[in-house]
Design a protein around this motif. Structure first.
Motif, short mmCIF file in Angstrom:
data_model
loop_
_atom_site.label_atom_id
_atom_site.label_comp_id
_atom_site.label_asym_id
_atom_site.label_seq_id
_atom_site.Cartn_x
_atom_site.Cartn_y
_atom_site.Cartn_z
N UNK A 1 0.73 -1.23 -0.26
CA UNK A 1 -0.35 0.25 0.18
C UNK A 1 0.90 1.16 -0.25
N UNK A 2 1.94 0.94 1.07
CA UNK A 2 2.83 2.26 1.38
C UNK A 2 3.43 2.57 -0.49
N UNK A 3 3.77 1.79 -1.11
CA UNK A 3 4.52 2.16 -2.00
C UNK A 3 3.78 2.60 -3.39
N UNK A 4 2.61 1.55 -3.67
CA UNK A 4 1.17 1.93 -4.17
C UNK A 4 1.20 3.72 -4.27
N UNK A 5 1.13 4.50 -2.90
CA UNK A 5 0.88 5.30 -2.51
C UNK A 5 1.97 6.23 -3.06
N UNK A 6 2.95 6.09 -3.12
CA UNK A 6 4.08 6.87 -3.27
C UNK A 6 4.28 6.88 -4.76
N UNK A 7 4.08 6.09 -4.95
CA UNK A 7 3.85 5.81 -7.25
C UNK A 7 3.61 6.74 -7.59
N UNK A 8 2.24 7.04 -6.87
CA UNK A 8 1.20 7.77 -7.38
C UNK A 8 -0.27 7.70 -7.24
N UNK A 9 -0.67 6.66 -6.80
CA UNK A 9 -1.52 6.26 -7.20
C UNK A 9 -2.90 5.45 -5.64
N UNK A 10 -2.20 6.84 -5.04
CA UNK A 10 -2.97 6.36 -3.94
C UNK A 10 -4.26 7.27 -4.12
N UNK A 11 -5.16 7.07 -2.97
CA UNK A 11 -7.81 7.76 -3.40
C UNK A 11 -7.05 9.30 -3.70
N UNK A 12 -5.29 9.70 -3.48
CA UNK A 12 -5.71 12.03 -3.37
C UNK A 12 -5.06 11.96 -4.30
N UNK A 13 -3.87 11.54 -4.40
CA UNK A 13 -2.41 11.59 -4.69
C UNK A 13 -2.72 13.40 -6.56
N UNK A 14 -3.96 12.51 -7.32
CA UNK A 14 -4.78 13.60 -8.42
C UNK A 14 -4.81 14.62 -7.86
N UNK A 15 -5.37 14.53 -7.25
CA UNK A 15 -6.30 15.71 -6.15
C UNK A 15 -5.64 16.96 -6.44
N UNK A 16 -4.25 16.49 -4.93
CA UNK A 16 -3.55 16.94 -4.54
C UNK A 16 -3.29 17.93 -5.29
N UNK A 17 -2.51 16.92 -6.39
CA UNK A 17 -1.79 17.98 -6.83
C UNK A 17 -2.20 19.31 -8.01
N UNK A 18 -3.28 18.59 -8.10
CA UNK A 18 -3.93 19.45 -9.19
C UNK A 18 -4.68 20.60 -8.42
N UNK A 19 -4.94 20.01 -7.29
CA UNK A 19 -5.72 21.86 -5.81
C UNK A 19 -4.48 22.49 -6.22
N UNK A 20 -3.35 22.18 -6.36
CA UNK A 20 -1.72 22.76 -5.63
C UNK A 20 -1.57 23.85 -7.03
N UNK A 21 -1.78 23.03 -8.08
CA UNK A 21 -1.18 23.32 -9.30
C UNK A 21 -1.88 25.10 -10.09
N UNK A 22 -3.74 24.51 -9.03
CA UNK A 22 -3.98 25.46 -9.36
C UNK A 22 -4.56 26.79 -8.51
N UNK A 23 -3.75 26.26 -7.00
CA UNK A 23 -3.43 27.66 -6.37
C UNK A 23 -2.10 28.09 -6.70
N UNK A 24 -1.16 27.63 -7.66
CA UNK A 24 -0.48 28.14 -7.68
C UNK A 24 -0.51 29.41 -9.18
N UNK A 25 -1.07 28.67 -10.01
CA UNK A 25 -1.71 29.47 -11.21
C UNK A 25 -2.45 30.89 -10.65
N UNK A 26 -3.20 30.38 -9.96
CA UNK A 26 -4.34 31.86 -9.14
C UNK A 26 -3.39 32.22 -7.90
N UNK A 27 -2.52 32.63 -7.76
CA UNK A 27 -1.18 32.66 -7.13
C UNK A 27 -0.72 34.32 -8.07
N UNK A 28 -0.73 33.87 -9.18
CA UNK A 28 0.72 34.24 -10.19
C UNK A 28 0.30 35.52 -9.85
#
Ligand SMILES: [Fe+2]
Ligand SMILES: [Fe+2]
Length: 318
Positions: A266-293
């Motif tokens: 489970x640990x390695x699977x999440x580290x590799x990007x397949x956890x329940x929220x990996x994609x959502x977290x990065x997408x939220x982060x990128x959006x916040x960064x862009x909106x803060x430009x």
């Protein structure tokens, strides 16, 4: 001086517990290891704001909202100290952010799990910040000066985080049957991922030996994990809750709690990007960064204007 002399001077400092500072000579791999570790740590603070940030608008009282808001804001501050510490090693903040957003850099896998109930705010403070403290207290004496100094400040705030989480759970555990169930359900979900926060077992952690020699790390992953388990079991008894591990048992001979096997797949699977929220977290982060430009652009434009104005006054004064 030859490289060998520099290396010798560096080794001596490490042995004598003299902090390594940004302008000191250091081996390339020491620098690389620190950049990786400190930037990962900074990213974890920043991404770590997201699961709890989701609950700020849903906090059950004004007091809880104020406390949670302060806690999440602290994490942003931790991220900033750490990005600054990493920058002293010769990497730019932009480069680090780019590595995070492109998925090249990792952050703590714990933040890829969802927060599905208010009790999760308690369990995160108690278990996730609690596990972080175990790691971070040890890092206050890490060999790289700027990292160690950042940690001293961070640790003071982390202990507040841990207590606010525990207080949420303590209150809820004295509440209604539904509240008690929420607490237990939340602990059940966060317990194992918290243990994974210490990283792979010592046999499976090839960098540990070198990091210990450089005194970047003071204790191994398994030592810190064990220490965390030993204190947490006792705190859990006070809550009147259980930890989801039937093999958890005091071992008189070792003077520690024994515990069941951790699901490393489970640990390695999440580290590799397949956890329940990996994609959502990065997408939220990128959006916040862009909106803060625009904020970054405005700050830059303002500092340019100040510079020009100062130049003018210098000129006039001369
Ligand atoms: Fe933090
Ligand atoms: Fe924290």
């Amino acid at each position: 001086m030859t490289v060998r002399d520099f290396q010798q001077a560096f080794d001596e400092k490490i042995d004598k517990e003299i902090a390594i500072e940004p302008r000191d000579w250091m081996p390339d791999n020491y620098r690389k290891t620190l950049i990786r570790q400190i930037s990962q740590h900074a990213h974890s603070e920043i991404i770590g704001m997201l699961p709890e940030g989701n609950w700020i608008t849903r906090a059950p009282s004004l007091r809880r909202k104020a406390v949670l808001l302060a806690k999440v804001q602290d994490e942003a501050g931790h991220g900033l100290y750490l990005y600054s510490a990493a920058e002293t090693l010769g990497i730019s903040r932009d480069e680090m952010i780019e590595q995070l957003h492109s998925g090249k850099a990792k952050y703590s896998s714990i933040f890829n799990y969802p927060t599905t109930s208010w009790a999760d705010m308690g369990a995160i403070g108690w278990l996730v910040d609690g596990a972080a403290i175990m790691n971070q207290v040890a890092l206050c004496r890490t060999s790289y000066g700027p990292y160690a100094r950042a940690m001293v400040r961070i640790c003071k705030e982390e202990s507040f985080h841990q207590r606010q989480g525990y207080e949420i759970l303590l209150n809820m555990s004295k509440g209604t049957e539904i509240q008690r169930k929420m607490v237990q359900e939340s602990i059940n979900r966060w317990w194992w991922p918290s243990l994974m926060m210490f990283g792979p077992t010592d046999d499976d952690s090839p960098n540990t030996e070198q990091s210990m020699r450089w005194r970047i790390k003071r204790f191994t992953n398994d030592e810190l994990r064990q220490r965390f388990i030993d204190v947490t079991v006792e705190q859990c008894k006070i809550l009147g809750m259980t930890l989801p591990d039937p093999e958890l048992k005091w071992n008189e001979e070792r003077g520690h709690y024994d515990y069941g096997p951790i699901n490393w797949d489970e640990f390695w699977n999440v580290v590799k990007g397949n956890g329940p929220c990996n994609k959502e977290r990065i997408a939220t982060r990128v959006k916040a960064h862009e909106e803060g430009a625009w904020v970054r652009d405005a700050a830059l434009a303002y500092s340019e204007k100040q510079k020009k104005r100062n130049n003018k006054t210098d000129h006039q004064a001369a």
